[in-house]
Design a protein around this motif. Structure first.
Motif, PDB file in Angstrom:
ATOM      1  N   GLN A 277     -24.408  28.111  66.434  1.00 59.29           N
ATOM      2  CA  GLN A 277     -25.214  27.253  67.311  1.00 59.29           C
ATOM      3  C   GLN A 277     -26.677  27.382  66.896  1.00 59.29           C
ATOM      4  N   LEU A 278     -27.374  26.266  66.683  1.00 60.55           N
ATOM      5  CA  LEU A 278     -28.795  26.313  66.333  1.00 60.55           C
ATOM      6  C   LEU A 278     -29.648  26.192  67.593  1.00 60.55           C
ATOM      7  N   ALA A 279     -30.915  26.628  67.489  1.00 63.61           N
ATOM      8  CA  ALA A 279     -31.815  26.547  68.637  1.00 63.61           C
ATOM      9  C   ALA A 279     -32.043  25.099  69.065  1.00 63.61           C
ATOM     10  N   ASN A 280     -31.964  24.150  68.125  1.00 65.68           N
ATOM     11  CA  ASN A 280     -32.207  22.743  68.466  1.00 65.68           C
ATOM     12  C   ASN A 280     -30.986  22.057  69.088  1.00 65.68           C
ATOM     13  N   GLY A 281     -29.980  22.852  69.443  1.00 61.88           N
ATOM     14  CA  GLY A 281     -28.805  22.272  70.107  1.00 61.88           C
ATOM     15  C   GLY A 281     -27.718  21.830  69.143  1.00 61.88           C
ATOM     16  N   LYS A 282     -28.074  21.738  67.850  1.00 60.65           N
ATOM     17  CA  LYS A 282     -27.042  21.342  66.891  1.00 60.65           C
ATOM     18  C   LYS A 282     -26.184  22.539  66.497  1.00 60.65           C
ATOM     19  N   VAL A 283     -25.121  22.245  65.763  1.00 61.18           N
ATOM     20  CA  VAL A 283     -24.246  23.309  65.274  1.00 61.18           C
ATOM     21  C   VAL A 283     -24.270  23.285  63.755  1.00 61.18           C
ATOM     22  N   LYS A 284     -24.613  24.418  63.153  1.00 62.57           N
ATOM     23  CA  LYS A 284     -24.676  24.522  61.700  1.00 62.57           C
ATOM     24  C   LYS A 284     -23.326  25.017  61.175  1.00 62.57           C
ATOM     25  N   VAL A 285     -22.832  24.341  60.162  1.00 64.85           N
ATOM     26  CA  VAL A 285     -21.596  24.785  59.522  1.00 64.85           C
ATOM     27  C   VAL A 285     -21.894  25.078  58.054  1.00 64.85           C
ATOM     28  N   SER A 286     -21.517  26.266  57.599  1.00 62.24           N
ATOM     29  CA  SER A 286     -21.597  26.599  56.167  1.00 62.24           C
ATOM     30  C   SER A 286     -20.201  26.473  55.583  1.00 62.24           C
ATOM     31  N   ALA A 296     -18.927  19.846  49.018  1.00 60.94           N
ATOM     32  CA  ALA A 296     -20.044  18.902  49.153  1.00 60.94           C
ATOM     33  C   ALA A 296     -19.515  17.614  49.782  1.00 60.94           C
ATOM     34  N   GLU A 297     -18.322  17.205  49.337  1.00 62.10           N
ATOM     35  CA  GLU A 297     -17.710  15.985  49.876  1.00 62.10           C
ATOM     36  C   GLU A 297     -17.374  16.153  51.360  1.00 62.10           C
ATOM     37  N   LEU A 298     -16.813  17.292  51.689  1.00 66.29           N
ATOM     38  CA  LEU A 298     -16.439  17.564  53.085  1.00 66.29           C
ATOM     39  C   LEU A 298     -17.694  17.612  53.980  1.00 66.29           C
ATOM     40  N   ALA A 299     -18.710  18.321  53.532  1.00 64.97           N
ATOM     41  CA  ALA A 299     -19.944  18.440  54.322  1.00 64.97           C
ATOM     42  C   ALA A 299     -20.606  17.076  54.479  1.00 64.97           C
ATOM     43  N   HIS A 300     -20.501  16.249  53.445  1.00 64.24           N
ATOM     44  CA  HIS A 300     -21.116  14.921  53.460  1.00 64.24           C
ATOM     45  C   HIS A 300     -20.551  14.079  54.603  1.00 64.24           C
ATOM     46  N   ARG A 301     -19.257  14.247  54.903  1.00 65.78           N
ATOM     47  CA  ARG A 301     -18.633  13.494  55.995  1.00 65.78           C
ATOM     48  C   ARG A 301     -19.289  13.812  57.337  1.00 65.78           C
ATOM     49  N   PHE A 302     -19.938  14.977  57.424  1.00 66.44           N
ATOM     50  CA  PHE A 302     -20.585  15.379  58.670  1.00 66.44           C
ATOM     51  C   PHE A 302     -22.103  15.293  58.547  1.00 66.44           C
ATOM     52  N   GLY A 303     -22.567  14.500  57.619  1.00 63.73           N
ATOM     53  CA  GLY A 303     -24.005  14.277  57.471  1.00 63.73           C
ATOM     54  C   GLY A 303     -24.714  15.358  56.678  1.00 63.73           C
ATOM     55  N   GLY A 304     -23.955  16.271  56.067  1.00 68.07           N
ATOM     56  CA  GLY A 304     -24.577  17.351  55.298  1.00 68.07           C
ATOM     57  C   GLY A 304     -24.462  17.125  53.811  1.00 68.07           C
ATOM     58  N   ALA A 311     -21.766  24.335  50.560  1.00 67.94           N
ATOM     59  CA  ALA A 311     -22.423  23.200  51.204  1.00 67.94           C
ATOM     60  C   ALA A 311     -22.654  23.515  52.673  1.00 67.94           C
ATOM     61  N   GLY A 312     -23.393  22.629  53.345  1.00 75.05           N
ATOM     62  CA  GLY A 312     -23.687  22.849  54.753  1.00 75.05           C
ATOM     63  C   GLY A 312     -23.890  21.535  55.473  1.00 75.05           C
ATOM     64  N   ALA A 313     -23.770  21.584  56.798  1.00 70.00           N
ATOM     65  CA  ALA A 313     -24.031  20.401  57.621  1.00 70.00           C
ATOM     66  C   ALA A 313     -24.463  20.864  59.002  1.00 70.00           C
ATOM     67  N   SER A 314     -25.266  20.010  59.671  1.00 75.53           N
ATOM     68  CA  SER A 314     -25.673  20.276  61.051  1.00 75.53           C
ATOM     69  C   SER A 314     -25.110  19.161  61.923  1.00 75.53           C
ATOM     70  N   LEU A 315     -24.287  19.536  62.887  1.00 78.05           N
ATOM     71  CA  LEU A 315     -23.586  18.543  63.715  1.00 78.05           C
ATOM     72  C   LEU A 315     -24.154  18.509  65.131  1.00 78.05           C
ATOM     73  N   GLU A 316     -24.129  17.315  65.733  1.00 76.78           N
ATOM     74  CA  GLU A 316     -24.465  17.184  67.155  1.00 76.78           C
ATOM     75  C   GLU A 316     -23.289  17.724  67.971  1.00 76.78           C
ATOM     76  N   HIS A 325     -13.652  19.296  65.285  1.00 75.79           N
ATOM     77  CA  HIS A 325     -13.736  18.210  64.294  1.00 75.79           C
ATOM     78  C   HIS A 325     -13.691  18.725  62.863  1.00 75.79           C
ATOM     79  N   VAL A 326     -14.480  19.774  62.600  1.00 73.13           N
ATOM     80  CA  VAL A 326     -14.565  20.271  61.222  1.00 73.13           C
ATOM     81  C   VAL A 326     -13.243  20.916  60.801  1.00 73.13           C
ATOM     82  N   LEU A 327     -12.627  21.680  61.720  1.00 72.08           N
ATOM     83  CA  LEU A 327     -11.359  22.331  61.358  1.00 72.08           C
ATOM     84  C   LEU A 327     -10.251  21.296  61.128  1.00 72.08           C
ATOM     85  N   ALA A 328     -10.248  20.235  61.945  1.00 71.33           N
ATOM     86  CA  ALA A 328      -9.240  19.178  61.752  1.00 71.33           C
ATOM     87  C   ALA A 328      -9.423  18.536  60.380  1.00 71.33           C
ATOM     88  N   ALA A 329     -10.675  18.222  60.040  1.00 68.59           N
ATOM     89  CA  ALA A 329     -10.942  17.588  58.732  1.00 68.59           C
ATOM     90  C   ALA A 329     -10.584  18.551  57.599  1.00 68.59           C
TER      91      ALA A 329
END
Ligand code: AMP
Ligand code: MN
Ligand code: MN
Length: 337
Positions: A277-286, A296-304, A311-316, A325-329
Motif C-alpha cells: 500500500q502506498l501513502a498516496n492510496g495506490k497499491v504498488k506491485v513489483s 513488462a507485458e503483465l505490468a503494462h496491463r496495469f498501467g506500469g 517490472a512494476g505498476a501502481s494500481l488504484e 486483479h493482479v493474481l487473476a491475471a
C-alpha cells in the motif's frame, strides 16, 4: 569507438553528442530520476554531477523523493537538493531525466517540467516514454542507465573521476542484482572492469550498499516473508507488506528492495510478486520473473512497465482488490504458457 576495450555503438555516440549539445558551460542542469530512487538512478545522477561540474555547468540533483540513506556515501556535499526539487527544476535551463522515460514516474515533479525546459534523457527502459521532446540516449538492451552514462562520457571523451566511476559501478552493481540477473552481459562486465581499473573498490562498495543495513530492514524482511503464499501449480509466489510495517520498523521503501527475490528464488516459481500500500492510496506491485515470463507485458496491463524480468505498476483501489486483479491475471498468464 573503443575505450579501454569497450566499444561504443555508433548510434549511442550520436545520441551522446545530441545530449551534450544542450549541455553548454554555465547552464543550470536539474538531474532527476524516478520516485524512490535506486542505485542506478542515484549513481547515474552523481556521475553526471561530477562530469557536468568539471565542464563548467551548474548541476543539481532534484529528485521527487529523498535519496535512500544507503546511497548517501556517493553524494558530494551540496549536490542533492531534492528537498526543494520543484524550485530547482523551475530554475533550471535543462532537465536531465535519468533511468526513466515516463513523466508519470516523476511523481509531483511531472507538472513542474514545462515546455520552456530542454528535457534530455538517458535511460534503459523498454517503455516508449512520455517525456517532452528532447535529446535522448535510450537503449533498452543496456543493463543499467549507468552503463549508458559510461558510454556518454566515453563517447565525448569526458574523463571520469574516481567518484564518478564509483557511482556508475553502484548503478551497474544494483541493477544487475550483483551481476546475477539476465541483464549481466559480457559488455556490462567489461564496463564494470573499466570502472575497477579507475580505482573503484568493490569490497567497500558492497559494504556500503548491502552490508550496512539498519536493524529495522532485517526485521521488516522477516515480517514480509511471513506473508509468503506459494501456488506451485501456477509457478506463482507472492508477499505482501503489512500496511503499517514500514512505520513500525522505521523503514523506507528502499528497505524493501530485494525482498521479492525470496519468492522468486523458490524452486519452480516463474513469477514472483510483492504488494504494498502506498501513502498516496495506490497499491504498488513489483513483478519479477524467471525464464520466458515477460513481466513488462503483465505490468503494462496495469498501467506500469519496466523490463522483461523486473517490472512494476501502481494500481488504484484497495490492497485486496489489487491482489485479486493482479493474481487473476498472473494465473491466467502462467497457464497460457
Ligand atoms: P521495482 O519493482 O520498483 O523494483 O521496479 C522494477 C522495474 O519496474 C524498474 O525498472 C522500475 O523502473 C519499473 N517500475 C516500477 N514501478 C513502475 C510503475 N509504476 N510504472 C512503470 N514502471 C515501473
Ligand atoms: Mn531504476
Ligand atoms: Mn535502471
Amino acid at each position: 569507438m573503443t575505450t579501454n576495450e569497450v566499444s561504443i555503438p555508433p548510434e549511442r555516440v550520436r545520441a551522446a553528442e545530441a545530449v551534450a549539445a544542450v549541455l553548454a558551460p554555465g547552464r543550470r542542469v536539474a538531474l532527476t530520476t524516478h520516485v524512490n530512487a535506486d542505485g542506478d538512478g542515484v549513481g547515474s545522477e552523481v556521475a553526471l554531477w561530477h562530469l557536468l561540474t568539471a565542464r563548467g555547468l551548474r548541476p543539481t540533483i532534484a529528485n521527487p523523493t529523498p535519496i535512500p540513506d544507503r546511497f548517501h556515501f556517493l553524494l558530494p556535499a551540496g549536490a542533492d537538493h531534492s528537498e526543494r526539487a520543484a524550485r530547482e527544476v523551475e530554475a533550471a535551463d535543462v532537465v536531465l531525466v535519468l533511468d526513466i522515460s515516463d513523466v508519470s514516474r516523476l511523481g509531483d515533479l511531472a507538472r513542474t517540467i514545462t515546455q520552456s525546459h530542454e528535457v534530455a534523457c538517458i535511460d534503459h527502459h523498454v517503455s516508449g516514454g512520455s517525456l517532452p521532446r528532447g535529446p535522448r540516449l535510450v537503449a533498452p538492451e543496456a543493463a543499467a542507465t549507468a552503463e549508458l552514462v559510461f558510454d556518454f562520457a566515453s563517447a565525448l571523451q569526458w574523463p571520469l573521476c574516481p567518484e564518478a566511476a564509483r557511482a556508475l559501478y553502484v548503478g551497474i552493481l544494483t541493477d544487475t542484482g550483483g551481476f546475477r540477473f539476465a541483464n549481466t552481459t559480457p559488455r556490462v562486465l567489461r564496463v564494470a572492469g573499466a570502472l575497477l581499473e579507475r580505482g573503484v573498490d568493490p569490497e567497500s562498495i558492497y559494504a556500503s550498499v548491502y552490508a550496512s543495513a539498519p536493524e529495522g530492514r532485517v526485521r521488516l524482511t522477516a515480517e514480509v516473508l511471513g506473508t509468503l503464499v506459494v501456488e506451485p501449480e501456477h509457478g506463482l509466489a507472492w508477499v505482501t507488506v503489512p500496511p503499517d510495517a514500514l512505520q513500525r520498523h522505521r523503514a523506507t521503501a528502499d528497505d524493501l528492495d530485494g525482498i521479492v527475490e525470496y519468492p522468486r528464488s523458490i524452486a519452480g516459481v516463474r513469477l514472483a510478486l510483492l504488494f504494498r500500500q502506498l501513502a498516496n492510496g495506490k497499491v504498488k506491485v513489483s513483478f519479477r520473473s524467471v525464464g520466458d515470463v515477460d513481466v513488462a507485458e503483465l505490468a503494462h496491463r496495469f498501467g506500469g512497465g519496466g523490463h522483461r524480468k523486473a517490472a512494476g505498476a501502481s494500481l488504484e483501489g484497495t490492497l485486496a482488490s489489487a491482489q485479486e486483479h493482479v493474481l487473476a491475471a498472473a494465473r491466467e498468464y502462467l497457464n497460457g504458457r
